[in-house]
Design an enzyme around this catalytic site. Structure first.
Site, PDB file in Angstrom:
ATOM      1  CE  LYS A 161      -6.169   1.860  -0.438  1.00  0.00           C
ATOM      2  NZ  LYS A 161      -6.547   1.877   0.947  1.00  0.00           N
ATOM      3  CE  LYS A 169      -3.592   2.421   2.547  1.00  0.00           C
ATOM      4  NZ  LYS A 169      -4.680   2.294   3.503  1.00  0.00           N
TER       5      LYS A 169
HETATM    6  C1  PBG Z   1      -7.413   3.417   5.762  1.00  0.00           C
HETATM    7  C2  PBG Z   1      -7.723   3.195   4.338  1.00  0.00           C
HETATM    8  C3  PBG Z   1      -7.570   4.128   3.311  1.00  0.00           C
HETATM    9  C4  PBG Z   1      -8.114   3.565   2.181  1.00  0.00           C
HETATM   10  C5  PBG Z   1      -8.552   2.291   2.516  1.00  0.00           C
HETATM   11  N1  PBG Z   1      -8.300   2.077   3.863  1.00  0.00           N
HETATM   12  C6  PBG Z   1      -7.054   5.516   3.337  1.00  0.00           C
HETATM   13  C7  PBG Z   1      -5.714   5.797   3.856  1.00  0.00           C
HETATM   14  O1  PBG Z   1      -4.853   4.923   3.957  1.00  0.00           O
HETATM   15  O2  PBG Z   1      -5.519   6.939   4.219  1.00  0.00           O
HETATM   16  C8  PBG Z   1      -8.218   4.262   0.856  1.00  0.00           C
HETATM   17  C9  PBG Z   1      -9.273   3.776  -0.065  1.00  0.00           C
HETATM   18  C10 PBG Z   1      -9.627   4.702  -1.161  1.00  0.00           C
HETATM   19  O3  PBG Z   1      -9.030   5.792  -1.342  1.00  0.00           O
HETATM   20  O4  PBG Z   1     -10.560   4.370  -1.895  1.00  0.00           O
HETATM   21  N2  PBG Z   1      -6.495   2.684   6.400  1.00  0.00           N
END
Ligand code: PBG
Length: 329
Positions: free
Chosen positions: A254, A196
């Site tokens: 992601k 991520k």
């Molecule tokens: C939080 C999380 C996020 C997303 C999924 N889980 C945001 C972040 O890490 O700040 C993002 C999903 C999206 O933007 O559609 N842990």
């Protein structure tokens, strides 16, 4: 003299193109994120995510039934909690009667066969909007992993089939796996957000959940001390392999579109299903351009989703899941 091979022969008609098509989307590919809020009859459109809504539990129930009828079989739950319930340790996340726990039960009551995945992270519950507990100006790792493990057990207990830690703390997959085993949740799967990236594409999601990091002394307002640097590629493989060693059943890359090189690389390296999250900013870009008449919405949606699958995704988390299923016919 013309070449012996004319590649255009295989593109001459629709039937021929279908015959040689390499990548196919099906409703089974999609995982649909859902945003849940307290209240009754709530269906609030998210300003930066046109046509996407926060739902109260009664509407969640209706939505899930509709999704199931359409052929969608997996949901990924996120909750938006009131500021008054937020603290540094995300304590509300462990409330057995909290919104997430009730949302899990609601989905399972409405549609027992629907696969329920839950977001496991502190940020929607954190007064600071971070995915970790803050101590002495640091996001502390191991204490956070312990809370994530307790959260996972709580979700499994409420009926979740898959817990999906999205935080990027080190070692949390092992901590979660051990906690689930200790509590007898042997069949609860873990979908790890393993690669991520610290991305600017999460903005609309943070609006949806009111979970953006806030200004605090000594702590950066971004998540770069735990999410990955988008300049890095080998690190994604390291992260993913470590999560598999720790017990992840499904791994994830992601965001989606900017990271399809990473998706392919990981797909070639690992023997577990690879999920890709087409995130909120990717959704918002398509919506905005389509609203202006600059892009053809449906065509762009299908092209992007097909590209994600072609790159190696076995599972695609996408806000376009319903559109895609309708378009697939
Ligand atoms: C939080 C999380 C996020 C997303 C999924 N889980 C945001 C972040 O890490 O700040 C993002 C999903 C999206 O933007 O559609 N842990």
């Amino acid at each position: 003299m013309y070449p012996l091979r004319r590649n255009r022969r295989l593109r001459t008609s629709h039937s021929m193109r279908k015959l040689v098509q390499e990548t196919f989307l099906t409703p089974n590919d999609f995982l649909i994120p859902l945003f849940v809020v307290e209240g009754k009859a709530v269906k609030e459109e998210i300003a930066s995510m046109p046509d996407y809504f926060r739902l109260s539990l009664d509407n969640l129930k209706k939505e899930v039934k509709e999704l199931w009828k359409m052929g969608l079989k997996s949901v990924l739950l996120f909750v938006k909690v009131d500021d008054s319930l937020k603290d540094n340790k995300g304590s509300e996340a462990l409330n057995p009667n909290g919104l997430m726990q009730r949302a899990i039960k609601t989905v399972k009551d409405a549609c027992p066969e629907m696969l329920v995945m839950t977001d496991v992270a502190l940020d929607p519950f954190s007064s600071y909007g971070h995915d970790g507990i803050i101590e002495n100006g640091q996001i502390v790792n191991d204490e956070t992993a312990d809370v994530l493990a307790a959260m996972s057990v709580s979700h499994a207990h409420a009926g979740a089939d898959v817990v999906a830690p999205s935080d990027m703390m080190d070692g949390r997959i092992l901590t979660i796996r051990e906690a689930l085993e200790d509590e007898g949740h042997l069949n609860t799967a873990i979908m790890s957000y393993s690669a991520k990236y610290a991305s600017a594409f999460y903005g609309p999601f943070r609006d949806a959940l009111d979970s953006a990091p806030v200004d605090i002394q000594n702590i950066p307002k971004d998540k770069k001390t735990y999410q990955m640097d988008y300049a890095n590629r080998f690190e994604a493989i390291k992260e993913t392999e470590m999560d598999i060693d720790e017990g992840a059943d499904i791994v994830m890359v992601k965001p989606g579109l900017c990271y399809l090189d990473i998706v392919r690389e990981i797909k070639n390296e690992v023997d577990v299903p690879v999920a890709v999250y087409q995130v909120s900013g990717e959704y918002a870009m398509v919506k905005a351009a389509a609203e202006k008449g600059w892009l053809e919405h449906d065509a762009v949606v299908m092209e992007q989703l097909t590209a994600i699958k072609r790159a190696g995704a076995n599972i695609i988390a996408t806000y376009f899941a319903k559109d895609a299923v309708k378009l697939l016919g």
